[in-house]
Design a protein around this motif. Structure first.
Motif, PDB file in Angstrom:
ATOM      1  N   LYS A 160      -6.856   9.529  -9.245  1.00 47.02           N
ATOM      2  CA  LYS A 160      -7.699   8.335  -9.248  1.00 47.02           C
ATOM      3  C   LYS A 160      -6.799   7.120  -9.384  1.00 47.02           C
ATOM      4  CE  LYS A 160     -11.868  10.369 -11.051  1.00 47.02           C
ATOM      5  NZ  LYS A 160     -12.916  10.314 -12.045  1.00 47.02           N
ATOM      6  N   GLU A 161      -7.276   6.010  -8.884  1.00 47.72           N
ATOM      7  CA  GLU A 161      -6.493   4.777  -8.912  1.00 47.72           C
ATOM      8  C   GLU A 161      -6.026   4.440 -10.329  1.00 47.72           C
ATOM      9  OE1 GLU A 161      -7.245   0.803  -6.483  1.00 47.72           O
ATOM     10  OE2 GLU A 161      -8.606   0.981  -8.177  1.00 47.72           O
ATOM     11  N   ALA A 162      -6.873   4.682 -11.328  1.00 47.15           N
ATOM     12  CA  ALA A 162      -6.544   4.338 -12.709  1.00 47.15           C
ATOM     13  C   ALA A 162      -5.329   5.102 -13.232  1.00 47.15           C
ATOM     14  CB  ALA A 162      -7.749   4.611 -13.610  1.00 47.15           C
ATOM     15  N   PHE A 163      -4.988   6.233 -12.627  1.00 40.47           N
ATOM     16  CA  PHE A 163      -3.859   7.034 -13.066  1.00 40.47           C
ATOM     17  C   PHE A 163      -2.563   6.660 -12.352  1.00 40.47           C
ATOM     18  CE2 PHE A 163      -7.513   9.777 -14.037  1.00 40.47           C
ATOM     19  CZ  PHE A 163      -7.297   9.935 -15.403  1.00 40.47           C
ATOM     20  N   CYS A 164      -2.616   5.689 -11.486  1.00 40.81           N
ATOM     21  CA  CYS A 164      -1.436   5.287 -10.713  1.00 40.81           C
ATOM     22  C   CYS A 164      -0.877   3.988 -11.284  1.00 40.81           C
ATOM     23  CB  CYS A 164      -1.795   5.124  -9.244  1.00 40.81           C
ATOM     24  SG  CYS A 164      -2.373   6.660  -8.500  1.00 40.81           S
ATOM     25  N   ALA A 165       0.194   4.118 -12.019  1.00 45.83           N
ATOM     26  CA  ALA A 165       0.803   2.967 -12.695  1.00 45.83           C
ATOM     27  C   ALA A 165       1.262   1.898 -11.715  1.00 45.83           C
ATOM     28  CB  ALA A 165       1.979   3.431 -13.551  1.00 45.83           C
ATOM     29  N   GLU A 166       1.522   2.266 -10.464  1.00 48.97           N
ATOM     30  CA  GLU A 166       2.043   1.317  -9.483  1.00 48.97           C
ATOM     31  C   GLU A 166       0.985   0.314  -9.016  1.00 48.97           C
ATOM     32  OE1 GLU A 166       3.826   5.436  -8.761  1.00 48.97           O
ATOM     33  OE2 GLU A 166       1.826   4.636  -8.954  1.00 48.97           O
ATOM     34  N   VAL A 167      -0.287   0.621  -9.213  1.00 51.01           N
ATOM     35  CA  VAL A 167      -1.353  -0.210  -8.650  1.00 51.01           C
ATOM     36  C   VAL A 167      -1.544  -1.526  -9.407  1.00 51.01           C
ATOM     37  CG1 VAL A 167      -3.825  -0.306  -8.145  1.00 51.01           C
ATOM     38  CG2 VAL A 167      -2.547   1.782  -7.676  1.00 51.01           C
ATOM     39  N   LEU A 168      -1.623  -1.458 -10.716  1.00 51.01           N
ATOM     40  CA  LEU A 168      -1.947  -2.644 -11.514  1.00 51.01           C
ATOM     41  C   LEU A 168      -0.968  -3.796 -11.308  1.00 51.01           C
ATOM     42  CD1 LEU A 168      -4.104  -3.700 -13.371  1.00 51.01           C
ATOM     43  CD2 LEU A 168      -2.851  -2.727 -15.302  1.00 51.01           C
ATOM     44  N   PRO A 169       0.345  -3.569 -11.310  1.00 47.11           N
ATOM     45  CA  PRO A 169       1.262  -4.690 -11.056  1.00 47.11           C
ATOM     46  C   PRO A 169       1.060  -5.325  -9.677  1.00 47.11           C
ATOM     47  CG  PRO A 169       2.468  -2.808 -11.925  1.00 47.11           C
ATOM     48  CD  PRO A 169       1.076  -2.340 -11.644  1.00 47.11           C
ATOM     49  N   VAL A 170       0.739  -4.518  -8.688  1.00 44.84           N
ATOM     50  CA  VAL A 170       0.489  -5.056  -7.338  1.00 44.84           C
ATOM     51  C   VAL A 170      -0.760  -5.937  -7.365  1.00 44.84           C
ATOM     52  CG1 VAL A 170      -0.074  -4.450  -4.952  1.00 44.84           C
ATOM     53  CG2 VAL A 170       1.657  -3.154  -6.188  1.00 44.84           C
ATOM     54  N   ILE A 175       0.833  -1.202   0.000  1.00 44.84           N
ATOM     55  CA  ILE A 175       0.000   0.000   0.000  1.00 44.84           C
ATOM     56  C   ILE A 175       0.867   1.251   0.000  1.00 44.84           C
ATOM     57  CG2 ILE A 175      -1.712   1.305   1.321  1.00 44.84           C
ATOM     58  CD1 ILE A 175      -2.711  -1.481   2.371  1.00 44.84           C
ATOM     59  N   ALA A 176       1.927   1.243   0.780  1.00 43.20           N
ATOM     60  CA  ALA A 176       2.819   2.406   0.874  1.00 43.20           C
ATOM     61  C   ALA A 176       3.412   2.767  -0.487  1.00 43.20           C
ATOM     62  CB  ALA A 176       3.927   2.138   1.888  1.00 43.20           C
ATOM     63  N   ALA A 177       3.583   1.775  -1.347  1.00 39.96           N
ATOM     64  CA  ALA A 177       4.202   2.019  -2.650  1.00 39.96           C
ATOM     65  C   ALA A 177       3.353   2.897  -3.557  1.00 39.96           C
ATOM     66  CB  ALA A 177       4.503   0.681  -3.337  1.00 39.96           C
ATOM     67  N   PHE A 178       2.032   2.911  -3.350  1.00 43.65           N
ATOM     68  CA  PHE A 178       1.192   3.699  -4.248  1.00 43.65           C
ATOM     69  C   PHE A 178       0.163   4.584  -3.549  1.00 43.65           C
ATOM     70  CE2 PHE A 178      -0.803  -0.554  -4.031  1.00 43.65           C
ATOM     71  CZ  PHE A 178      -2.037  -0.211  -3.501  1.00 43.65           C
ATOM     72  N   LEU A 179       0.123   4.589  -2.246  1.00 42.51           N
ATOM     73  CA  LEU A 179      -0.910   5.324  -1.514  1.00 42.51           C
ATOM     74  C   LEU A 179      -0.928   6.817  -1.843  1.00 42.51           C
ATOM     75  CD1 LEU A 179      -3.204   5.208   0.558  1.00 42.51           C
ATOM     76  CD2 LEU A 179      -1.495   5.599   2.335  1.00 42.51           C
TER      77      LEU A 179
END
Length: 121
Positions: free
Chosen positions: A73-83, A62-66
């Motif tokens: 928005k979540e969709a704009f955070c590239a770090e979320v999808l790989p996690v 969570i800390a990596a993309f919070l």
């Protein structure tokens, strides 16, 4: 707001809030008496943390993309999808392992029941 009030508003224990702060997920200002003082926006952050914990993510993940998620928005955070993909792969692996354990248990139960039937004949 003090930690007890944040706990009450979010439904998260004081202990967990301290843990989130230690992990850098939330921040407080120390008052002269040593008490933590949280911004009212921290409730939104804690609610977001709860969402991701309920998805089975760790506080480290969570800390990596919070910060990105809270700003965008979540969709704009590239770090979320790989996690998410990694978590899904981990779950699929665990399900396969559990299915194998289930099969092994069924086999043992059937074997013991057959032995019991032979014994009782």
């Amino acid at each position: 707001m003090k930690i007890g009030e944040l706990s009450h508003l979010t439904g998260v224990s004081v202990r967990s809030l301290r843990h989130y702060e230690k992990k850098g997920l939330i921040a407080s200002v120390r008052l002269p008496n040593g008490y933590r003082d949280y911004s009212p926006l921290t409730t939104e952050t804690v609610d977001t943390i709860k969402l991701y914990l309920n998805l089975g993510l760790t506080t480290e993940q969570i800390a990596a993309f919070l910060t990105c998620v809270l700003k965008n928005k979540e969709a704009f955070c590239a770090e979320v999808l790989p996690v998410y993909r990694k978590k899904l792969a981990d779950i699929e692996h665990q399900l396969k392992q559990l299915d194998q354990i289930k099969t092994n248990l069924i086999d043992r139960i059937n074997s013991l029941q057959q032995e019991e039937q032979v014994k009782n004949e």
